[in-house]
Scaffold this motif. Structure first.
Motif, PDB file in Angstrom:
ATOM      1  N   PHE A 158       0.964  -1.071  -0.020  1.00 32.48           N
ATOM      2  CA  PHE A 158      -0.277   0.134  -0.031  1.00 32.48           C
ATOM      3  C   PHE A 158       1.120   1.707   0.311  1.00 32.48           C
ATOM      4  CE2 PHE A 158      -3.705  -2.730   1.007  1.00 32.48           C
ATOM      5  CZ  PHE A 158      -4.569  -2.226  -0.058  1.00 32.48           C
ATOM      6  N   LEU A 159       1.908   1.515   0.764  1.00 35.77           N
ATOM      7  CA  LEU A 159       2.647   2.231   0.863  1.00 35.77           C
ATOM      8  C   LEU A 159       3.739   2.596  -0.182  1.00 35.77           C
ATOM      9  CD1 LEU A 159       4.287   2.155   4.418  1.00 35.77           C
ATOM     10  CD2 LEU A 159       2.982   3.496   3.492  1.00 35.77           C
ATOM     11  N   ALA A 164       4.381   5.203  -5.511  1.00 37.36           N
ATOM     12  CA  ALA A 164       4.288   5.205  -7.256  1.00 37.36           C
ATOM     13  C   ALA A 164       2.749   6.672  -7.707  1.00 37.36           C
ATOM     14  CB  ALA A 164       3.742   3.779  -7.859  1.00 37.36           C
ATOM     15  N   PHE A 165       1.502   6.171  -7.159  1.00 39.74           N
ATOM     16  CA  PHE A 165       0.563   7.326  -7.431  1.00 39.74           C
ATOM     17  C   PHE A 165       1.451   8.464  -7.000  1.00 39.74           C
ATOM     18  CE2 PHE A 165      -2.317   3.438  -7.502  1.00 39.74           C
ATOM     19  CZ  PHE A 165      -2.066   3.448  -8.403  1.00 39.74           C
ATOM     20  N   LYS A 166       1.730   8.964  -5.942  1.00 38.05           N
ATOM     21  CA  LYS A 166       1.784  10.476  -5.814  1.00 38.05           C
ATOM     22  C   LYS A 166       2.890  10.545  -6.655  1.00 38.05           C
ATOM     23  CE  LYS A 166       5.250  13.548  -2.513  1.00 38.05           C
ATOM     24  NZ  LYS A 166       6.083  13.785  -3.582  1.00 38.05           N
ATOM     25  N   ASP A 171       3.566  14.884  -8.493  1.00 39.41           N
ATOM     26  CA  ASP A 171       4.669  14.949  -9.022  1.00 39.41           C
ATOM     27  C   ASP A 171       5.290  15.679 -10.476  1.00 39.41           C
ATOM     28  OD1 ASP A 171       5.682  15.282  -6.051  1.00 39.41           O
ATOM     29  OD2 ASP A 171       6.742  13.034  -6.350  1.00 39.41           O
ATOM     30  N   LYS A 172       4.787  14.824 -10.982  1.00 40.81           N
ATOM     31  CA  LYS A 172       4.284  14.190 -12.456  1.00 40.81           C
ATOM     32  C   LYS A 172       5.614  13.577 -13.049  1.00 40.81           C
ATOM     33  CE  LYS A 172       0.154  17.316 -12.726  1.00 40.81           C
ATOM     34  NZ  LYS A 172      -0.764  16.920 -12.383  1.00 40.81           N
ATOM     35  N   ASP A 173       6.423  13.365 -12.322  1.00 41.34           N
ATOM     36  CA  ASP A 173       7.551  13.092 -12.879  1.00 41.34           C
ATOM     37  C   ASP A 173       7.526  10.869 -13.481  1.00 41.34           C
ATOM     38  OD1 ASP A 173       7.723  10.296 -10.656  1.00 41.34           O
ATOM     39  OD2 ASP A 173       8.763  11.383  -9.547  1.00 41.34           O
TER      40      ASP A 173
END
Ligand code: HEM
Length: 182
Positions: A158-159, A164-166, A171-173
């Motif tokens: 989950f973390l 990954a989603f953040k 961050d859109k990286d």
């Protein structure tokens, strides 16, 4: 070899095979223990043992290839968190099959890979429908560790997903994109 902007096919394949199979095994494990779905046990064990070999391949690949470099500049705390979660995931993917085999083997239920017996069941001579533990101590230790490692792994997944989603949406990286081979 992995580069900061492009991951190798081996890294991507090992990542997604492990991810899908491990999430399936977690769901099956949680379900079969609660619903007493005995028919799922041999399937769970067979695939779990196969995951052990994949997990070893991943460790060998990590030793040879190292960890992929971060896709962008992150704060110190974020880098440390990512590092801890990666280690939790890699250790848990080894610990789950090992403790599962320990539990199933020592409890006398036995295990194998789709009919290929690795540790045979230990049936009671006077009541073959029942099994006899080879070692009560190792069966109980294996069961407790398997359950504890499963919960640590699920929390780690989950973390890892949250991270990954953040990276992707806030961050859109390129972290998620490069793992998708883009
Ligand atoms: C990466 C591989 C594996 C994962 C992710 C996994 C995951 C799980 C999970 C989440 C549970 C439910 C725990 C609970 O709530 O009590 C479980 C139960 C179980 N697993 Fe695994 N497992 C794996 C490998 C194995 C292997 C290799 C074996 C045996 C050869 C095995 C044998 C069992 C058994 C017998 C149970 C039932 C425990 C009970 O009835 O109390 N598992 N597993």
């Amino acid at each position: 070899m992995d580069k900061a902007d492009k991951l190798s096919k081996i890294t991507i394949s090992l990542h997604w095979i492990t991810a899908v199979v491990i999430m399936g095994l977690c769901a099956a494990g949680l379900y079969m223990t609660r619903a007493e779905a005995w028919a799922l046990y041999p399937l769970h064990k067979s695939i779990g043992v196969l995951v052990f070999f994949i997990a070893i391949l991943r460790v060998i690949w990590r030793i040879r290839n190292g960890w992929p470099a971060a896709a962008a500049d992150y704060s110190h705390i974020e880098r440390q968190m990512a590092k801890v979660i990666k280690w939790v995931l890699i250790i848990a993917t080894l610990a789950l099959p090992i403790t599962g085999m320990l539990f199933s083997g020592a409890s006398g239920h036995g295990f194998g890979i789709f009919g290929l017996v690795i540790v045979p069941s230990h049936h009671m001579p006077d009541n073959p429908a029942q099994v006899l533990a080879y070692s009560e101590f190792w069966a109980e230790t294996g069961a407790s560790l398997h359950q504890a490692a499963a919960y640590v792994l699920i929390a780690g997944i989950f973390l890892h997903l949250a991270g990954a989603f953040k990276h992707h949406f806030i961050d859109k990286d390129a972290t998620l994109k490069r793992m998708l081979g883009k």
